[in-house]
Scaffold this motif. Sequence first.
Motif, PDB file in Angstrom:
ATOM      1  N   THR A   1       0.811  -1.232   0.000  1.00 19.41           N
ATOM      2  CA  THR A   1       0.000   0.000   0.000  1.00 19.41           C
ATOM      3  C   THR A   1       0.835   1.269   0.000  1.00 19.41           C
ATOM      4  O   THR A   1       0.311   2.359  -0.239  1.00 19.41           O
ATOM      5  CB  THR A   1      -0.907   0.020   1.241  1.00 19.41           C
ATOM      6  N   LYS A   2       2.129   1.139   0.315  1.00 22.12           N
ATOM      7  CA  LYS A   2       3.072   2.267   0.360  1.00 22.12           C
ATOM      8  C   LYS A   2       2.789   3.248   1.505  1.00 22.12           C
ATOM      9  O   LYS A   2       3.327   4.359   1.520  1.00 22.12           O
ATOM     10  CB  LYS A   2       3.102   3.040  -0.970  1.00 22.12           C
ATOM     11  N   ILE A   3       1.952   2.841   2.456  1.00 20.19           N
ATOM     12  CA  ILE A   3       1.784   3.661   3.665  1.00 20.19           C
ATOM     13  C   ILE A   3       2.632   3.056   4.777  1.00 20.19           C
ATOM     14  O   ILE A   3       3.282   2.032   4.592  1.00 20.19           O
ATOM     15  CB  ILE A   3       0.293   3.762   4.088  1.00 20.19           C
ATOM     16  N   ASN A   4       2.653   3.674   5.946  1.00 18.65           N
ATOM     17  CA  ASN A   4       3.467   3.172   7.065  1.00 18.65           C
ATOM     18  C   ASN A   4       3.012   1.770   7.469  1.00 18.65           C
ATOM     19  O   ASN A   4       1.815   1.453   7.411  1.00 18.65           O
ATOM     20  CB  ASN A   4       3.346   4.119   8.264  1.00 18.65           C
ATOM     21  N   ASN A   5       3.970   0.948   7.917  1.00 18.36           N
ATOM     22  CA  ASN A   5       3.621  -0.424   8.294  1.00 18.36           C
ATOM     23  C   ASN A   5       3.535  -0.607   9.815  1.00 18.36           C
ATOM     24  O   ASN A   5       3.638   0.354  10.583  1.00 18.36           O
ATOM     25  CB  ASN A   5       4.625  -1.406   7.672  1.00 18.36           C
ATOM     26  N   ARG A   6       3.404  -1.851  10.237  1.00 16.48           N
ATOM     27  CA  ARG A   6       3.226  -2.156  11.666  1.00 16.48           C
ATOM     28  C   ARG A   6       4.450  -1.749  12.481  1.00 16.48           C
ATOM     29  O   ARG A   6       4.331  -1.256  13.606  1.00 16.48           O
ATOM     30  CB  ARG A   6       2.951  -3.653  11.841  1.00 16.48           C
ATOM     31  N   LYS A   7       5.624  -1.948  11.892  1.00 15.73           N
ATOM     32  CA  LYS A   7       6.845  -1.559  12.595  1.00 15.73           C
ATOM     33  C   LYS A   7       6.850  -0.056  12.861  1.00 15.73           C
ATOM     34  O   LYS A   7       7.195   0.399  13.959  1.00 15.73           O
ATOM     35  CB  LYS A   7       8.064  -1.947  11.767  1.00 15.73           C
ATOM     36  N   SER A   8       6.461   0.711  11.869  1.00 15.67           N
ATOM     37  CA  SER A   8       6.388   2.165  12.020  1.00 15.67           C
ATOM     38  C   SER A   8       5.337   2.549  13.059  1.00 15.67           C
ATOM     39  O   SER A   8       5.534   3.466  13.864  1.00 15.67           O
ATOM     40  CB  SER A   8       6.056   2.807  10.669  1.00 15.67           C
ATOM     41  N   PHE A   9       4.209   1.831  13.048  1.00 21.27           N
ATOM     42  CA  PHE A   9       3.131   2.082  14.010  1.00 21.27           C
ATOM     43  C   PHE A   9       3.633   1.882  15.444  1.00 21.27           C
ATOM     44  O   PHE A   9       3.441   2.741  16.324  1.00 21.27           O
ATOM     45  CB  PHE A   9       1.959   1.145  13.711  1.00 21.27           C
TER      46      PHE A   9
ATOM     47  N   SER B   1       6.683   1.908  16.527  1.00 16.14           N
ATOM     48  CA  SER B   1       7.697   2.929  16.826  1.00 16.14           C
ATOM     49  C   SER B   1       7.043   4.262  17.187  1.00 16.14           C
ATOM     50  O   SER B   1       7.452   4.936  18.145  1.00 16.14           O
ATOM     51  CB  SER B   1       8.619   3.097  15.620  1.00 16.14           C
ATOM     52  N   THR B   2       6.007   4.642  16.425  1.00 15.96           N
ATOM     53  CA  THR B   2       5.318   5.911  16.682  1.00 15.96           C
ATOM     54  C   THR B   2       4.614   5.891  18.034  1.00 15.96           C
ATOM     55  O   THR B   2       4.600   6.899  18.759  1.00 15.96           O
ATOM     56  CB  THR B   2       4.283   6.198  15.567  1.00 15.96           C
ATOM     57  N   MET B   3       4.048   4.748  18.402  1.00 17.52           N
ATOM     58  CA  MET B   3       3.345   4.626  19.688  1.00 17.52           C
ATOM     59  C   MET B   3       4.288   4.904  20.863  1.00 17.52           C
ATOM     60  O   MET B   3       3.896   5.491  21.868  1.00 17.52           O
ATOM     61  CB  MET B   3       2.725   3.233  19.825  1.00 17.52           C
ATOM     62  N   VAL B   4       5.547   4.488  20.710  1.00 13.07           N
ATOM     63  CA  VAL B   4       6.538   4.761  21.754  1.00 13.07           C
ATOM     64  C   VAL B   4       6.855   6.252  21.796  1.00 13.07           C
ATOM     65  O   VAL B   4       6.922   6.865  22.863  1.00 13.07           O
ATOM     66  CB  VAL B   4       7.829   3.943  21.497  1.00 13.07           C
ATOM     67  N   LYS B   5       7.005   6.848  20.612  1.00 11.92           N
ATOM     68  CA  LYS B   5       7.378   8.266  20.521  1.00 11.92           C
ATOM     69  C   LYS B   5       6.305   9.201  21.074  1.00 11.92           C
ATOM     70  O   LYS B   5       6.614  10.265  21.597  1.00 11.92           O
ATOM     71  CB  LYS B   5       7.686   8.636  19.062  1.00 11.92           C
TER      72      LYS B   5
ATOM     73  N   LEU C   1      -3.798  15.704   3.727  1.00 12.16           N
ATOM     74  CA  LEU C   1      -4.871  16.703   3.859  1.00 12.16           C
ATOM     75  C   LEU C   1      -5.130  17.068   5.319  1.00 12.16           C
ATOM     76  O   LEU C   1      -5.274  18.249   5.664  1.00 12.16           O
ATOM     77  CB  LEU C   1      -6.147  16.156   3.207  1.00 12.16           C
ATOM     78  N   TYR C   2      -5.159  16.055   6.202  1.00 17.11           N
ATOM     79  CA  TYR C   2      -5.581  16.294   7.593  1.00 17.11           C
ATOM     80  C   TYR C   2      -4.433  16.285   8.614  1.00 17.11           C
ATOM     81  O   TYR C   2      -4.674  16.435   9.812  1.00 17.11           O
ATOM     82  CB  TYR C   2      -6.607  15.228   8.002  1.00 17.11           C
ATOM     83  N   LYS C   3      -3.202  16.073   8.181  1.00 11.43           N
ATOM     84  CA  LYS C   3      -2.048  16.004   9.093  1.00 11.43           C
ATOM     85  C   LYS C   3      -2.219  14.904  10.137  1.00 11.43           C
ATOM     86  O   LYS C   3      -2.040  15.119  11.349  1.00 11.43           O
ATOM     87  CB  LYS C   3      -1.829  17.361   9.779  1.00 11.43           C
ATOM     88  N   VAL C   4      -2.620  13.736   9.657  1.00 13.23           N
ATOM     89  CA  VAL C   4      -2.733  12.556  10.515  1.00 13.23           C
ATOM     90  C   VAL C   4      -1.669  11.553  10.075  1.00 13.23           C
ATOM     91  O   VAL C   4      -0.959  11.782   9.095  1.00 13.23           O
ATOM     92  CB  VAL C   4      -4.145  11.924  10.401  1.00 13.23           C
ATOM     93  N   LYS C   5      -1.537  10.436  10.793  1.00 14.72           N
ATOM     94  CA  LYS C   5      -0.591   9.376  10.396  1.00 14.72           C
ATOM     95  C   LYS C   5      -1.395   8.113  10.124  1.00 14.72           C
ATOM     96  O   LYS C   5      -2.225   7.693  10.943  1.00 14.72           O
ATOM     97  CB  LYS C   5       0.429   9.107  11.498  1.00 14.72           C
ATOM     98  N   VAL C   6      -1.160   7.499   8.949  1.00 15.76           N
ATOM     99  CA  VAL C   6      -1.931   6.313   8.563  1.00 15.76           C
ATOM    100  C   VAL C   6      -1.001   5.102   8.475  1.00 15.76           C
ATOM    101  O   VAL C   6       0.176   5.227   8.110  1.00 15.76           O
ATOM    102  CB  VAL C   6      -2.652   6.533   7.220  1.00 15.76           C
ATOM    103  N   TYR C   7      -1.533   3.922   8.789  1.00 19.12           N
ATOM    104  CA  TYR C   7      -0.726   2.702   8.849  1.00 19.12           C
ATOM    105  C   TYR C   7      -1.529   1.500   8.364  1.00 19.12           C
ATOM    106  O   TYR C   7      -2.757   1.436   8.567  1.00 19.12           O
ATOM    107  CB  TYR C   7      -0.294   2.401  10.304  1.00 19.12           C
ATOM    108  N   ARG C   8      -0.831   0.575   7.728  1.00 24.44           N
ATOM    109  CA  ARG C   8      -1.404  -0.757   7.537  1.00 24.44           C
ATOM    110  C   ARG C   8      -0.757  -1.630   8.603  1.00 24.44           C
ATOM    111  O   ARG C   8       0.467  -1.823   8.604  1.00 24.44           O
ATOM    112  CB  ARG C   8      -1.078  -1.309   6.148  1.00 24.44           C
ATOM    113  N   ILE C   9      -1.561  -2.166   9.515  1.00 25.33           N
ATOM    114  CA  ILE C   9      -0.984  -2.867  10.666  1.00 25.33           C
ATOM    115  C   ILE C   9      -1.119  -4.382  10.563  1.00 25.33           C
ATOM    116  O   ILE C   9      -0.744  -5.108  11.484  1.00 25.33           O
ATOM    117  CB  ILE C   9      -1.587  -2.351  11.995  1.00 25.33           C
ATOM    118  N   GLY C  10      -1.641  -4.852   9.429  1.00 22.87           N
ATOM    119  CA  GLY C  10      -1.712  -6.295   9.219  1.00 22.87           C
ATOM    120  C   GLY C  10      -2.900  -6.678   8.366  1.00 22.87           C
ATOM    121  O   GLY C  10      -4.014  -6.219   8.612  1.00 22.87           O
ATOM    122  N   GLY C  11      -2.654  -7.529   7.342  1.00 25.75           N
ATOM    123  CA  GLY C  11      -3.745  -7.994   6.499  1.00 25.75           C
ATOM    124  C   GLY C  11      -4.559  -6.852   5.928  1.00 25.75           C
ATOM    125  O   GLY C  11      -4.046  -5.967   5.259  1.00 25.75           O
TER     126      GLY C  11
END
Length: 562
Positions: free
Chosen positions: A417-425, A427-431, A476-486
């Motif tokens: 999908t070319k969006i952030n993946n689970r690893k990025s998700f 990592s962001t949760m820690v940050k 558009l909304y300054k949010v962060k999107v992720y595909r976290i599995g399947g």
Amino acid sequence: MKKRYWTVVLFFLVFGVFFTKGLWKQVNRKTFPKELIEEIDSKELKGKLTVLEKSVLEQFENIKEREYNSRYDEVVEIARPLLNSENGVELGSYMLGKLLLSDQLSPKNSLFVLNKLRVLKMRRQNFLESIRYCLEYIKLAKYVDSDYDVDRGKMGLSIIISSLNGYEISNEILESILKEERNYKDSNQVKIVALLNLAENNIRISNYNRSLEALDKIVAKSSEEKEAYTDSLMVVVHSLYSYNYAYLGNEKKSYDHLIKAQKFLSKRKISYFIDEHIYYSVAESLYNLYFAILEFSEEKTLNILNSVENKSDFGFLYYSYEILFEYYRKTDNFEKYEHLKRKYDRKITEINEINYKMLSLYMIESMESGISNREYKILVNRVIRMSLYIISLLLVIIFSFKKAVGLQEVSTTDFLTKINNRKSFDSTMVKISNKDYYMLIFDIDNFKKINDTYGHGFGDSVLRKIGQLLLMKEELYKVKVYRIGGEEFAVLFLEEYCSQEKCVAISEDIRKTIESLVWIRDIKVTVSGGLSRKCNKVYEESDKLLYEAKKSGKNKIINNFV
């Protein structure tokens, strides 16, 4: 009188012999720089040799120095078994270096030995040293007026430069070989090899049409060669055809050429191309990776990687890493991905350290030479050479940096999908653990049914299209999107950008936009989700709300706001 006459004649004969011998040595000095040869301590070398290596060295030492010019090819032959031995490169370099340093070889024979030494040195993965040897080889080839060797030297230089990621520069060198009208015996085969390298370079820079054109030209030229050579050549050619069509997404053509490569591999009686079986193995791995993932053999690809890791052909090394990285991304195996990435980084660091060490030695050598000899021409030549070494090292560093950045990017990006993946998700949760935020978890309704009815290819296209939509919403909304599995996705809303009401509105906008998408199949794709504010178990809370949305009819977003 006669006695005096013969004395004079004898004097001039002796003088002539010594003069000619001195002149011969001087010619060699002019055409071959002795400082190029690395001095190797023979005592230290002998102390670490294996039984086979000691036997080879003993054979060499039984050849007297005055016999070098008549037995140089014999030395090359006895060095051949050393190619894959523990100290083979060092011992082979020592023996061939002694031949060249002896002043016994004619320029033509020096050229032959220098070529063998040049190829041997490439196995050390020292690009700077390899470039230096190639340039001197080309220079000596021009001196002895051998077009064949000039072209071989250029070919070696182009391979080194392509290993440094300089594919366009490498292509220019190869094109110059192809443009020249040569009349030597094997000119057709040299052009075929140049076209093979051109085809591979263009694959590496995703110029598949140019690669296919080069392969078509090889097929035309192969008609001039004998059958045994052509059978061996076609293994490589059809493997490269298969590479191209795999990257282009043409499953049928990739498979057809893979089968042709396999037939020629089983048919050929002599291997004119040393690694033709690896070409085929890489083609098979690429085909399975893109079109038959269940048939993909991780073990086979790891075997390719291990077999080429210490060779000078970096093409297969890059293919192996690239294929394995892509496989681990496709299978979401981040543990193996990270392990391989660490191995890759160590390899790049090792190569850079080798080249940096050699660069430092060349700089010291140049400084010492400049201090002891102020002749203008020598200094200019040194500066030119040093510039080339520095540029080469920079190319290595830039290449490794680009690769490292590229891997970092894909390691946190979902391959499909070319969006952030689970690893990025994660990592962001820690940050953002000390910040206030909202979390939306949603997945595609009835996605298994979509896959079962229309196939996984269509299912992947659904995921890709939703990924594209989410990227637009992210910007558009300054949010962060992720595909976290399947088929499951997440959206994070930082409170500094989004109020509670705005989070609800954005979540609804995402749901409605997905519902309104048009598909090539006559279906409607919907999503269900759960939206929650930060709490101790925010993910579990959002997932619980997602489950409620599914139970209560789907195609809705439920939140826990009062």
